[in-house]
Design an enzyme around this catalytic site. Structure first.
Site, PDB file in Angstrom:
ATOM      1  CB  SER A  90     -20.820 -60.276 114.915  1.00 38.57           C
ATOM      2  OG  SER A  90     -22.166 -59.837 115.398  1.00 38.57           O
TER       3      SER A  90
ATOM      4  CB  THR B 264     -21.292 -54.406 113.900  1.00 34.32           C
ATOM      5  OG1 THR B 264     -19.907 -54.687 113.619  1.00 34.32           O
ATOM      6  CG2 THR B 264     -21.583 -53.129 114.782  1.00 34.32           C
TER       7      THR B 264
ATOM      8  CB  THR C 257     -18.394 -54.364 116.307  1.00 31.99           C
ATOM      9  OG1 THR C 257     -18.152 -55.276 115.404  1.00 31.99           O
ATOM     10  CG2 THR C 257     -17.346 -53.434 116.496  1.00 31.99           C
TER      11      THR C 257
ATOM     12  NE  ARG D 286     -10.739 -52.254 111.704  1.00 29.34           N
ATOM     13  CZ  ARG D 286     -11.793 -52.506 111.637  1.00 29.34           C
ATOM     14  NH1 ARG D 286     -12.498 -53.130 112.607  1.00 29.34           N
ATOM     15  NH2 ARG D 286     -12.759 -52.190 110.790  1.00 29.34           N
TER      16      ARG D 286
ATOM     17  CB  THR E 143     -23.443 -53.431 110.703  1.00 27.56           C
ATOM     18  OG1 THR E 143     -24.471 -53.749 109.598  1.00 27.56           O
ATOM     19  CG2 THR E 143     -24.141 -53.380 112.019  1.00 27.56           C
ATOM     20  N   GLY E 144     -20.780 -53.315 108.825  1.00 31.29           N
ATOM     21  CA  GLY E 144     -20.175 -53.475 107.548  1.00 31.29           C
ATOM     22  C   GLY E 144     -18.397 -52.729 107.703  1.00 31.29           C
TER      23      GLY E 144
HETATM   24  N1  ASP Z   1     -18.292 -52.293 111.467  1.00 36.56           N
HETATM   25  C1  ASP Z   1     -17.407 -53.117 112.026  1.00 36.56           C
HETATM   26  C2  ASP Z   1     -15.915 -52.802 112.032  1.00 36.56           C
HETATM   27  O1  ASP Z   1     -15.468 -52.313 111.011  1.00 36.56           O
HETATM   28  C3  ASP Z   1     -17.444 -54.455 111.364  1.00 36.56           C
HETATM   29  C4  ASP Z   1     -18.899 -54.947 111.098  1.00 36.56           C
HETATM   30  O2  ASP Z   1     -19.627 -54.227 111.177  1.00 36.56           O
HETATM   31  O3  ASP Z   1     -18.865 -55.967 110.514  1.00 36.56           O
HETATM   32  O4  ASP Z   1     -15.214 -52.831 113.115  1.00 36.56           O
END
Ligand code: ASP
Length: 346
Positions: A87, A199, A217, A227, A250-251
């Site tokens: 990640s 992340t 991340t 992106r 995170t997310g």
């Molecule tokens: N927040 C991160 C992103 O959107 C990804 C993640 O935390 O899974 O790049």
């Protein structure tokens, strides 16, 4: 005799003039409300679920007197350099073209400074590069080729960030992505049905009440090249105000960017909310700002998002949309704990 103004001095002078003219009101009217929170007895570090080692390292370093930002970055570097963590950093899952593009940002509370990099290729530890942007430039965010050149100028080595495992996952995803493409399907053993995310956000406070935050991340796996998510966006992926606390996430980054979640969570704490309540309140705002295509029949998001927060007092908490875990070190021991959550499992 007047010295000619340098560009920087000129910008500073005009900025002050503009600010002065805009602010006919007393400056107290626009100042962030003051809060008086005593520092914790021991350093605290809170982070995402994959970060028991980072919080332990960060607290160890703070106990030895290290600066909170140095401690936070040294902590997350453990995962960035770990090929088994797909990640972040080395071994992070790539974009749809099979290229690993990394995002990171950080803030240092005591000096009120921030640094970030987006879509950085070939460098294993974007958190360190973000810290260099913070420390040595007058900018906050460097992206792509410029970010890489900046890192190389400080002696970072350009490396292939794909591991055999992450390449294999990408190849399996590419082969199975659709019926109409020219790739032959491969057996489901390696199928990537879910869209992996991951992340690290780490927030640290020491016994002097000095606070820092960092988020790093590899972003959403299989993303469109170029992106960048929330992680390198100061105020979204993380935010730190030395008088209040720090928070990050995170997310699904796009959903966090829509509410400036790191900043919003710190602002909730400024108004007196506990870290956990502040994270929950931010998530409620996320749900309110979610377009219908990302909600299920019961109005629940179809994605995951978690916020982590610590205040100047060393109180900490985390909340996610659905049940999840986080890592924390309270100065005595490291532990994995349950996040507060908005909804039971989808
Ligand atoms: N927040 C991160 C992103 O959107 C990804 C993640 O935390 O899974 O790049």
């Amino acid at each position: 005799m007047h010295e000619p103004l340098s560009r920087r001095a000129f910008l500073g002078a005009t900025g002050a003039a503009v600010a002065g003219s805009a602010l006919a009101r007393p400056s107290a009217a626009v100042a962030a409300p003051a809060v008086h929170i005593p520092p914790p007895a021991r350093p605290v570090a809170i982070s995402s679920n994959n970060s028991l080692r980072p919080v332990t390292r960060a607290v160890e370093l703070m106990l030895q007197g290290a600066d909170t930002l140095d401690a936070a970055v040294e902590g997350v570097k453990i995962q960035e350099l770990d090929p088994a963590d797909d990640s972040v950093g080395y071994g992070g899952l790539p974009n749809e073209a099979g290229v690993v593009q990394l995002d990171a940002s950080c803030m240092h509370g005591p000096s009120k400074r921030a640094g970030a990099v987006g879509a950085l290729e070939g460098i294993k530890t974007p958190s360190e590069v973000a810290k260099l942007v913070l420390r040595y430039t007058n900018h906050i965010l460097l992206v792509g080729e410029g970010a890489k050149r900046f890192a190389l100028s400080y002696g970072f080595k350009e490396e292939d960030l794909l591991t055999p495992e992450s390449r294999q996952k990408w190849l399996a995803w590419r082969a199975n992505r659709g019926r109409e493409d020219d790739w032959l399907d491969v057996p489901q053993g390696e199928a990537m049905v879910a869209r992996p995310t991951g992340t690290i956000n780490l927030n640290a406070v020491n016994a002097k009440g000095e606070i820092s935050s960092v988020t790093t991340t590899s972003g959403l796996a299989w993303k469109i090249p170029g992106r960048v998510g929330d992680s390198p966006i100061v105020g979204a992926g993380q935010y730190c105000d030395n008088t209040v606390g720090a928070a990050g996430s995170t997310g699904r980054g796009e959903s966090n960017i829509m509410v400036c979640g790191g900043f919003l969570t710190v602002e909730h704490m400024r108004r007196g909310m506990s870290p956990t309540d502040a994270c929950l309140e931010t998530l409620r705002r996320v749900v309110a700002m979610t377009p219908p295509r990302l909600l299920d029949g019961q109005g629940r998001p179809t994605f995951g998002l978690t916020f982590y927060a610590v205040n100047r007092n060393g109180e900490y908490g985390a909340a996610s949309i659905f049940p999840g875990r986080y890592a924390v070190h309270d100065g005595r021991e490291a532990a994995a704990k349950d996040c507060a959550h908005l909804y039971e499992r989808r």
